[in-house]
Design an enzyme around this catalytic site. Structure first.
Site, PDB file in Angstrom:
ATOM      1  N   ASP A  10      43.301  74.956  73.531  1.00  9.24           N
ATOM      2  CA  ASP A  10      43.134  76.426  73.155  1.00  9.24           C
ATOM      3  C   ASP A  10      42.838  76.751  74.507  1.00  9.24           C
ATOM      4  O   ASP A  10      42.077  76.562  75.256  1.00  9.24           O
ATOM      5  CB  ASP A  10      40.874  76.364  72.528  1.00  9.24           C
ATOM      6  CG  ASP A  10      41.398  74.879  71.036  1.00  9.24           C
ATOM      7  OD1 ASP A  10      42.211  75.521  70.954  1.00  9.24           O
ATOM      8  OD2 ASP A  10      40.063  75.373  70.122  1.00  9.24           O
ATOM      9  N   GLU A 129      42.895  76.550  58.175  1.00 12.72           N
ATOM     10  CA  GLU A 129      41.413  76.506  59.751  1.00 12.72           C
ATOM     11  C   GLU A 129      40.174  75.754  57.872  1.00 12.72           C
ATOM     12  O   GLU A 129      40.031  76.693  56.883  1.00 12.72           O
ATOM     13  CB  GLU A 129      40.399  76.956  59.873  1.00 12.72           C
ATOM     14  CG  GLU A 129      41.513  77.259  61.121  1.00 12.72           C
ATOM     15  CD  GLU A 129      40.958  78.587  61.918  1.00 12.72           C
ATOM     16  OE1 GLU A 129      40.163  79.764  61.770  1.00 12.72           O
ATOM     17  OE2 GLU A 129      41.382  78.894  63.060  1.00 12.72           O
TER      18      GLU A 129
END
Lengths: 281, 213
Positions: A10, A129
């Protein structure tokens, strides 16, 4: 076919970050340092996920992709903030190999069809997600878990495949960053619907966890962050340079207190091979 | 130093391809000037993209003329990677329409799902690493790459008219899927050597030393 072990990085601006349930992001160092390590450590692929995805940061991201393609000769997937066919072209031009769309596809699903026409189905993946309420209802988040979509998650999984998406990456937001096990219930629910390679992300904290996910036929790959990142950071020789931007409380604090089982990609692959999961070693 | 002319179709992973050739000391250019075309030892048609979009760009920019002319000098080599290899064939039915290809190798491009029916268990696109099986081990190059693992990412595959053009294959659901082809000075790889780590880099290096210089 080998199952793929994919470190996921990330990215926030110039930094590699990691949080819990996509929040409370700790700066962990330079993404290039980690991706080069993972390449040397037999990663099958690398995912860069831009967590801020602001237009302002795009230049930093493209520079990073370009630099990575000079050191890591394995596929590089890029996700986070990809809004248009032009964005995809820029990712590929700079050395990325495929992309995952999320927010842009939820807002305008036609972008899936349009980008496939240009780049072919295998270049265009969708990241999902997923979160669940205490009552056990699953719903779709986007924008790095910050926003809630009103689309039905099961319909969405069917729709993106009908539109030709080549891969699906699922992040279980509730499990992310804890290292306490995954969302197998959700995998059970969607397994029948899956017709394209599936990447699972979120919650892996042990060898056994990775095995439990990869046992699923359709889980073609697992992407892991914390276990791999912290494994590098806990090494005595690990060094970092503090930039102006970033939250360095964790790195400059007492790292030894970290309660997380960590391991390298090769260690995980050796374990999986013993357990008869086909991995590339 | 060997010189490569890399064709930029504006929709391929041109960055990775250039870096991987630079790494093995190949001089790369993407500018289609007469001087570059004449001095190039080999031409690379990289992957990623859909067949119709790739052909459209090639036709619009008259790149087909350049590639065909290039293929006529037999000491020069052409390398197609992934979609680039598929474009070397006669036709494809990607996106449900028939598109003519460059026709440098006889055969066609077909949908992997259709090809694997009715016993298909594999998830398509075929994304990941496979061990390839070399068909003809006469040449040192092919002996070197036999049984090595390379990275694949594709939803379509090729069928050759002549089986002698097949240089290697992988197995999916028990069926043989062509992983590389060669017809005289024309080479094609369905997988991505530029994305296959050290083994991929070794393949490119061996290719250059065996066939180019």
């Amino acid at each position: 076919m080998y199952k793929r072990i994919i470190p996921r990085l990330d990215i926030k601006g110039p930094n590699l970050v990691k949080g819990i349930s996509l929040e409370g992001l700790r700066t962990l160092g330079s993404p290039e340092f980690f991706s080069t390590k993972y390449y040397e450590d037999e990663a099958d692929e690398i995912i860069y996920h831009d967590v801020v995805a602001s237009l302002y940061d795009r230049k930093t991201l493209f520079k990073l992709i370009k630099q990575t393609s000079k050191n890591c000769f394995i596929p590089l997937s890029v996700s986070g903030g990809i809004r248009s066919v032009r964005d995809i072209e820029n990712v590929l031009k700079n050395g990325g190999d495929k992309v995952f769309l999320n927010s842009a596809a939820l807002k305008n699903p036609q972008i899936i069809n349009d980008s496939i026409k240009e780049f072919g189905s295998s270049t265009i993946g969708i990241s999902i997600e997923v979160s669940f309420s205490p009552s056990g209802t699953y719903f779709l988040l986007y924008n790095y878990g910050r926003e809630l979509s009103n689309r039905d998650i099961y319909d969405w999984i069917s729709e993106i495949q009908d539109r030709g998406a080549g891969e699906i990456s699922i992040t279980s937001v509730n499990h992310d960053g804890y290292g306490e096990g995954m969302n197998l219930k959700f995998l059970d629910k969607i397994h029948k619907k899956i017709r394209v390679p599936l990447i699972y992300h979120g919650g892996v904290g042990s060898f056994q966890d990775a095995y439990d996910v990869l046992k699923y036929d359709k889980v073609n790959a697992i992407s892991i962050s914390s276990c791999f990142h912290y494994n590098e950071i806990m090494k005595k020789k690990f060094k970092f340079i503090e930039l102006d931007e970033g939250n360095y409380d964790f790195l400059s604090g007492d790292r030894e207190k970290l309660k997380f089982k960590t391991f390298s990609i090769i260690q995980l692959k050796r374990y999986l091979k013993k357990k008869k999961i086909k991995v590339r070693l | 130093m060997a010189k490569a002319l890399i064709i930029d179709l504006k929709l391929n992973n041109i960055g990775s391809v250039i870096e991987s050739f630079k790494k093995i000391d190949v001089e790369c250019t993407t500018k289609l000037t007469k001087k570059n075309i004449d001095s190039a030892d080999f031409l690379v048609l990289p992957g990623v993209g859909s067949f119709p979009a790739g052909m459209k760009y090639i036709k619009q920019n008259k790149i087909d003329v350049i590639i065909k002319k290039f293929s006529k000098s037999k000491q020069k080599k052409i390398v197609g990677i992934c979609l680039g290899m598929q474009l070397l064939f006669e036709k494809s039915n990607e996106l449900g329409l028939t598109t003519q290809g460059l026709s440098l190798i006889k055969g066609k491009v077909v949908n992997l799902n259709t090809k694997l029916k009715p016993n298909n268990k594999s998830l398509i696109p075929n994304i990941g690493w496979h061990q390839i099986n070399v068909k003809n081990r006469d040449k040192l190059f092919y002996r070197k790459i036999n049984k090595q693992n390379y990275y694949f990412i594709h939803s379509y595959c090729v069928e050759t008219k002549y089986s002698k053009d097949i240089s290697s294959y992988i197995k999916l659901d028990g069926k043989k899927i062509i992983s590389s082809v060669q017809r005289e000075n024309i080479f094609g790889f369905q997988f991505h050597p530029e994305k296959s780590g050290k083994k991929g880099s070794f393949l490119l290096k061996s290719f250059v030393s065996s066939f180019v210089k």
